[in-house]
Design a protein around this motif. Structure first.
Motif, PDB file in Angstrom:
ATOM      1  N   GLU A 114     -12.008  21.364  41.744  1.00  0.00           N
ATOM      2  CA  GLU A 114     -12.984  20.278  41.628  1.00  0.00           C
ATOM      3  C   GLU A 114     -14.028  20.314  40.515  1.00  0.00           C
ATOM      4  O   GLU A 114     -14.411  19.281  39.999  1.00  0.00           O
ATOM      5  N   GLY A 117     -12.103  19.040  37.352  1.00  0.00           N
ATOM      6  CA  GLY A 117     -12.066  17.561  37.175  1.00  0.00           C
ATOM      7  C   GLY A 117     -13.462  16.900  37.064  1.00  0.00           C
ATOM      8  O   GLY A 117     -13.366  15.970  36.437  1.00  0.00           O
ATOM      9  N   ARG A 118     -14.497  17.423  37.514  1.00  0.00           N
ATOM     10  CA  ARG A 118     -15.884  16.943  37.385  1.00  0.00           C
ATOM     11  C   ARG A 118     -16.294  17.072  35.591  1.00  0.00           C
ATOM     12  O   ARG A 118     -16.729  16.175  35.107  1.00  0.00           O
ATOM     13  N   SER A 153      -9.181  15.297  42.376  1.00  0.00           N
ATOM     14  CA  SER A 153     -10.501  15.336  41.390  1.00  0.00           C
ATOM     15  C   SER A 153     -10.207  14.789  39.929  1.00  0.00           C
ATOM     16  O   SER A 153     -11.050  15.156  39.073  1.00  0.00           O
TER      17      SER A 153
END
Lengths: 352, 352
Positions: A114, A117-118, A153
């Protein structure tokens, strides 16, 4: 005053190395498996270039710093086979790399997926699974959970990877290769069950190379040591003496106590000694000799009835090539012409 | 993007280090023994400078390359505590150094003494003797033979030295210190019998430091590790936790398999693990935790019930500071001000 290297220094036997690279490339091609050599072994542009010329699909690195060095040198397909924990700083470095090369990184948990992905939207990732070394990577049956989180994500889930490090065992290589294949198969099943189709199943280490090819599951292998080999591969029975392509040249500096002491200590060879190693390094030209004691600048050798004279030079095969190379700034390439060519250890010390 | 260091990186706790340096300097002064710290431990000008400021008589190095770096930085009294085998090239380097600093080197045989005398006339030497480590150095009773050959060859015989490396043993420190004193006494007797009066009897290592001071034989001690300490000294009982002045900052990168994996692998910590070590490194703030598995970029930690979160940073105490430092280009000095100051590992990799 000559400007050549002084002992202890590392010499690469280029014809032997090229034979190693070519032999493995041919075996991989015959088996229909892509080769993505791990360049942490040599950290050297000249060697990685030869691996690509022999047909490698790209390179593998262990750190973002290694990736930066090789991308700076024009390598355009790089996999960071490590479960990165990305902070803002590392995220920025990954974004910069992804603009310049085809980049993929490892991920082994939902939380890091996550974050990745951010920080680096659209980045390609491979899910790391544990095939038996019990280091990083989760159970293969949970790969789908990580892959689904990564896809959610906004990452591009390329597939799964594993490192069968437990194959560094004189009687465990074949079973480790089977574990490797089984882990990649289980990871693929788990990912498909979550709707993520793996395009790459990446395995491989030098000791399990043959098994990995035979297993027919991996689509890509990432051996590193095979290009140069070392005393570990020699003692595992993976490399024959004429496939050993790197040695540390050392001088006999003392026999004052009746011991044969070389100047190739742990700061030149590294201190790695696996349970199966018979010493802290071997002598290429004296198979019976062993380094029985190693300190920072001393290697005490036993097991040779007729030692070279004081001041004589010998060729030491390091136990673990990857750590020996990382101690040097330069590898001296021996093309068999009588001259040594300096090759920079371009990514030495790039641990982060 | 901040330009500070990223894990894994080494941090020196400067107040602790200064306390270590001061405490040992005071103990040596009280015992009437000169201190000549071995700078191979840190290879760092800023640390060696503090050791001189605290009263050290000069510095000890292991290689000619280390000597060159420190002389370049203005250090003017250097002992190369190593049985050099001098070729023409090394002879020229030693002559150049001897013009710029008070230089002495180790010698442990007649043949190397004669070569040194021919290549570097008038050079100061100390005869190395074996006090029980069984590495370089001959029997103390033969020191006179080497000293006489050195004197005949035109060298300035300053005295004798030994390294009691067998004192790296949890139950053998005191007996090794006694061996050290006995070897130096025997060497002195042997030299006097050959008409050579030793002006310096040099011993010392961090584990035998106290014993060496008590023994009252050595005129000079050469400890290195004491300034920073490491997990070996901690586990030997030589250093208490509040005397540990160097740590490797590491990030928890994975717990995918229920294991706690740090990014401080063997390429950051070194792979040294003595028989008495309980792991591949310790955690400063979690005395119960152990690094149970170490590979190049992974350290697997066990023995802690409540691990920090993924992405958390921990302080790892390397097993052997000398090899950890030699893997880094920079030590980050923590003065307690919240800022880290970069100190160059100026002599990193200078093995020859």
């Amino acid at each position: 005053m000559s400007s050549g290297p002084r002992t202890p220094y590392l010499v690469v036997d280029v014809p032997r190395m090229e034979a190693n690279i070519s032999r493995t490339a041919t075996a991989a091609a015959s088996a229909g498996v892509l080769l993505r050599p791990h360049v942490k072994t040599h950290k050297c542009v000249e060697i990685a270039t030869r691996q690509l010329e022999a047909g490698a699909t790209g390179i593998t690195v262990a750190t973002v710093g290694e990736a930066e060095v090789f991308v700076d040198h024009g390598f355009d397909d790089v996999f960071v086979a490590y479960p990165l924990w990305p902070d803002e700083h590392r995220g920025a470095r990954l974004r910069a790399l992804a603009e310049r090369a085809t980049l993929a990184v490892g991920v082994d948990g939902v939380e890091s997926a996550e974050r990745l992905g951010r920080l680096v939207p659209g980045l390609a990732v491979l899910v790391e699974v544990d095939s038996g070394q019990h280091r990083s990577g989760g159970p293969p049956g949970q790969a789908g959970t990580v892959a689904a989180a990564a896809a959610r994500s906004g990452l591009d889930v390329r597939g799964a990877f594993t490192f069968p490090g437990h194959g560094y065992d004189p009687v465990g290589r074949e079973s480790a290769a089977r574990d490797e294949a089984a882990a990649l198969e289980a990871a693929a099943r788990s990912m498909r069950a979550e709707g993520v189709e793996p395009r790459v199943l990446s395995g491989g280490s030098t000791p399990t190379l043959e098994g990995g090819l035979q297993a027919g599951v991996a689509t890509e292998l990432r051996p590193g040591v095979y290009a140069l080999n070392d005393a570990q591969q020699w003692e595992l029975g993976v490399a024959s003496p004429d496939e050993l392509a790197i040695t540390c040249r050392a001088t006999v500096v003392s026999n004052a106590g009746g011991r044969w002491v070389l100047d190739s200590g742990a700061k030149a060879l590294g201190a790695d000694r696996a349970a199966y190693n018979t010493g802290f390094g071997r002598l290429l030209d004296r198979p019976g000799a062993r380094i029985v004691q190693l300190s920072e600048h001393h290697a005490v050798v036993e097991g040779y009835a007729d030692p070279p004279p004081l001041g004589g030079e010998v060729r030491v095969v390091p136990n673990h090539v990857c750590v020996a190379v990382n101690l040097a700034d330069t590898l001296w390439a021996d093309h068999g012409t009588g001259e040594l060519e300096p090759w920079a250890v371009a990514a030495r010390g790039r641990n982060s």
